[in-house]
Design a protein around this motif. Structure first.
Motif, PDB file in Angstrom:
ATOM      1  N   ARG A 195       7.400  -3.352  -3.446  1.00 58.39           N
ATOM      2  CA  ARG A 195       8.159  -4.604  -3.589  1.00 58.39           C
ATOM      3  C   ARG A 195       7.347  -5.806  -3.135  1.00 58.39           C
ATOM      4  N   PHE A 196       6.423  -5.575  -2.200  1.00 53.39           N
ATOM      5  CA  PHE A 196       5.659  -6.656  -1.585  1.00 53.39           C
ATOM      6  C   PHE A 196       4.207  -6.648  -2.060  1.00 53.39           C
ATOM      7  N   HIS A 197       3.996  -6.242  -3.304  1.00 48.99           N
ATOM      8  CA  HIS A 197       2.624  -6.047  -3.799  1.00 48.99           C
ATOM      9  C   HIS A 197       1.768  -7.306  -3.664  1.00 48.99           C
ATOM     10  N   LYS A 198       2.329  -8.463  -3.923  1.00 46.62           N
ATOM     11  CA  LYS A 198       1.538  -9.697  -3.836  1.00 46.62           C
ATOM     12  C   LYS A 198       1.104  -9.980  -2.404  1.00 46.62           C
ATOM     13  N   GLU A 199       2.012  -9.756  -1.460  1.00 45.56           N
ATOM     14  CA  GLU A 199       1.697 -10.011  -0.052  1.00 45.56           C
ATOM     15  C   GLU A 199       0.702  -8.993   0.499  1.00 45.56           C
ATOM     16  N   LEU A 200       0.706  -7.780  -0.057  1.00 48.06           N
ATOM     17  CA  LEU A 200      -0.156  -6.708   0.443  1.00 48.06           C
ATOM     18  C   LEU A 200      -1.575  -6.765  -0.108  1.00 48.06           C
ATOM     19  N   LEU A 201      -1.756  -7.394  -1.247  1.00 50.25           N
ATOM     20  CA  LEU A 201      -3.050  -7.355  -1.932  1.00 50.25           C
ATOM     21  C   LEU A 201      -4.239  -7.774  -1.072  1.00 50.25           C
ATOM     22  N   PRO A 232       2.651  -3.460 -10.160  1.00 49.70           N
ATOM     23  CA  PRO A 232       2.621  -4.028 -11.511  1.00 49.70           C
ATOM     24  C   PRO A 232       1.181  -4.156 -12.005  1.00 49.70           C
ATOM     25  N   LYS A 233       1.031  -4.164 -13.291  1.00 51.30           N
ATOM     26  CA  LYS A 233      -0.294  -4.184 -13.904  1.00 51.30           C
ATOM     27  C   LYS A 233      -1.149  -5.345 -13.408  1.00 51.30           C
TER      28      LYS A 233
END
Length: 216
Positions: free
Chosen positions: A142-148, A177-178
């Protein structure tokens, strides 16, 4: 007066007092700001302003009680708002490998500040045999952007545990997400080109190759 927009204003007579300095407005209940299970309360008691931090509506045992100077009220409230947000974030990090309750709290959280605790969260999937890891792995995407940014640092750091990297690639990134996957593609391609020297490097290389195959 404008307060931190993460908070709900329950009561605010303090703003009017700051604007007018009418002494008739001085009372024990002047400001209450609520964030999740925390309340910041400011009131005037006898001859001084007192700030409280209350958790879980436990007014008998405040987390903090301190006197504040009138000319420092706004600054102190803003600093306290930030501190409480930080307290809440710390509650989202598991304390041990069985702390499923922390994962539940994380799953219910909508804050955009997860990036500040990304690394300690990711540390709990360093071993997917831990009970907390098997739950956390379904919440973190859910937090993919923050984790990147933290994931990028882990994958390029040659000192980081190889199996940790393997779990991140094979169990976490595969759910992203891709567009987030593509941001890490060059790093994973380099890992896939490794010349393995031990069993852990073999597993990491295979995990990277499988990831690349799956996102084609």
């Amino acid at each position: 007066m404008i307060y931190n927009n993460s908070y709900t204003v329950i009561l605010d007579d303090l703003s009017e007092y700051i604007s007018t300095n009418y002494e008739s407005l001085l009372k024990e209940d002047m400001l209450q700001l609520e964030y999740k299970n925390y309340i910041i309360d400011v009131g005037f008691y006898a001859k001084e302003f007192i700030l409280y931090i209350i958790k879980d509506h436990n007014w008998n045992i405040p987390i903090r009680k301190e006197q504040i100077q009138e000319n420092d009220i706004i600054s102190k409230i803003n600093k306290t708002c930030i501190e409480v947000l930080s307290m809440n974030l710390q509650e989202l990090i598991p304390e041990n490998k069985f702390d499923i309750e922390a994962v539940r709290r994380l799953s219910e959280n909508n804050t955009g500040q997860i990036a500040s605790i990304a690394l300690p969260l990711l540390e709990w999937i360093a071993d997917m045999n831990w009970p907390v890891a098997s739950e956390l792995i379904h919440v973190l995407p859910r937090f993919h952007k923050e984790l990147l940014p933290s994931i990028r640092c882990i994958l390029i750091d040659q000192k980081k545990d190889l199996i940790w990297k393997y779990w991140i690639i094979t169990r976490l990134l595969i759910q992203f997400p891709k567009e987030s996957q593509l941001e890490l593609l060059p790093i994973i391609e380099r890992l896939a080109e490794l010349t393995p020297k031990n069993e852990d490097e073999i597993e990491l290389k295979e995990g990277a190759l499988n990831f690349l195959e799956n996102i084609k």
